[in-house]
Design an enzyme around this catalytic site. Structure first.
Site, mmCIF file in Angstrom:
data_model
loop_
_atom_site.group_PDB
_atom_site.id
_atom_site.type_symbol
_atom_site.label_atom_id
_atom_site.label_comp_id
_atom_site.label_asym_id
_atom_site.label_seq_id
_atom_site.Cartn_x
_atom_site.Cartn_y
_atom_site.Cartn_z
ATOM 1 N N LYS A 226 0.823 -1.206 0.000
ATOM 2 C CA LYS A 226 0.000 0.000 0.000
ATOM 3 C C LYS A 226 0.861 1.262 0.000
ATOM 4 C CE LYS A 226 -4.527 -1.405 1.578
ATOM 5 N NZ LYS A 226 -5.618 -1.183 2.559
ATOM 6 N N ARG A 260 -3.857 -9.831 4.619
ATOM 7 C CA ARG A 260 -4.352 -9.829 3.240
ATOM 8 C C ARG A 260 -3.233 -9.331 2.336
ATOM 9 N NH1 ARG A 260 -7.029 -6.351 -0.409
ATOM 10 N NH2 ARG A 260 -8.571 -7.446 -1.709
#
Length: 291
Positions: A226, A260
């Site tokens: 991210k 995740r």
């Protein structure tokens, strides 16, 4: 794991007191954040699920629409994207938990009917009927903190105290979920790193991660590649693996029980090593060094 009439229903999560699950991302989208449509085709998505399982994934998370801003996708089209993948993976990988990444109750219902065990709702029960769907199907549901509607930009998100506000919001989500008839054993919390948050907000979340364990529920950490990793290290998404693994190693002892991720094999190894260091797992052995 099917009977004569199809899937037998959502399976519960295992005991996560001293175990970390690795959740592999499989996106049937042409505009996904990292793979940029590499698994948009049905066969490519199914193959990615098989590859993830072979690398040690405990959960495969199938998504048909990303949360980030963009045009709305008709529900029927989203169902056409995710349900065939879920159905195939349930038939072909009976030992793996399956998750559907959606904020639409109709999609969640269809995916659970096809064999999904988990609803990964990135909007925190904002969608009409989502809480009722989770309660009726018996699926585990991930309750995620986010401020904006999905597919909608939220420039310059503002918090007075992001950790405290997310903590309160997650507590309220648990109350809403249980009031709707979802048992606590079927709840997972996701503080929503980067979702309607700046990098400074997300770094604060990570530093205060333990506070989100107050409800006594497992936490999902969606940190893989991210922007919080990229902006912190000054790296493009293609070079964020090491930062992602470091972040995983940080949140596991602070309550994260589901990771995740895009990089399954590397994350599985990092998670298993962390479990050993925490005393949750025995080394694979045999232990011969200096013996």
């Amino acid at each position: 794991m099917q009977g004569n009439d199809g899937p037998i229903g959502p399976r519960p999560l295992p005991d996560l007191a001293h175990r970390v699950l690795v959740m592999a991302i499989v996106n049937r989208t042409p505009d996904s954040f990292f793979d940029r449509g590499r698994t948009f085709g049905l066969e490519q998505a199914v193959a990615a699920g098989h590859a993830a399982a072979a690398q040690g994934a405990d959960v495969i998370d199938v998504g048909g629409v990303k949360f980030a801003p963009g045009e709305a996708l008709p529900v029927a089209e989203e169902i056409e994207r995710v349900v065939p993948v879920v159905r195939r993976l349930r038939e072909e990988l009976p030992g793996v938990l399956l998750s559907v990444d959606t904020f639409q109750a109709e999609v969640a219902r269809a995916a659970v009917a096809a064999g999904a065990d988990i609803i990964n709702d990135t909007t925190g029960l904002r969608g009409p009927g989502m809480a009722a769907t989770a309660a009726a199907t018996g699926a585990t549901i991930v309750l995620t903190h986010s401020l904006a509607e999905p597919r909608t930009p939220l420039p310059r998100p503002t918090y007075d105290d992001v950790v405290a506000e997310v903590e309160v919001a997650l507590h309220d989500l648990v109350e809403r979920a249980t009031a709707a008839g979802i048992t606590r054993e079927r709840l997972v919390l996701d503080p929503g790193p980067d979702l309607n948050k700046t990098t400074e907000h997300t770094l604060a979340l990570l530093r205060g991660w333990e506070r989100f364990t107050a409800p006594g529920l497992p936490l999902l950490a969606a940190l893989s590649r991210k922007d919080v990793i990229g902006e912190t290290l000054g790296l493009p998404k293609e070079e964020r693996l090491e930062g992602s693994l470091a972040a995983a190693g940080w949140v596991i002892p602070r309550g994260a029980r589901i990771l995740r991720v895009h990089d399954v094999a590397a994350t599985v190894r990092a998670a298993r090593m962390t479990e050993v260091l925490l005393g949750w797992r025995e080394p694979a052995g045999p232990l011969r060094h200096n013996v």
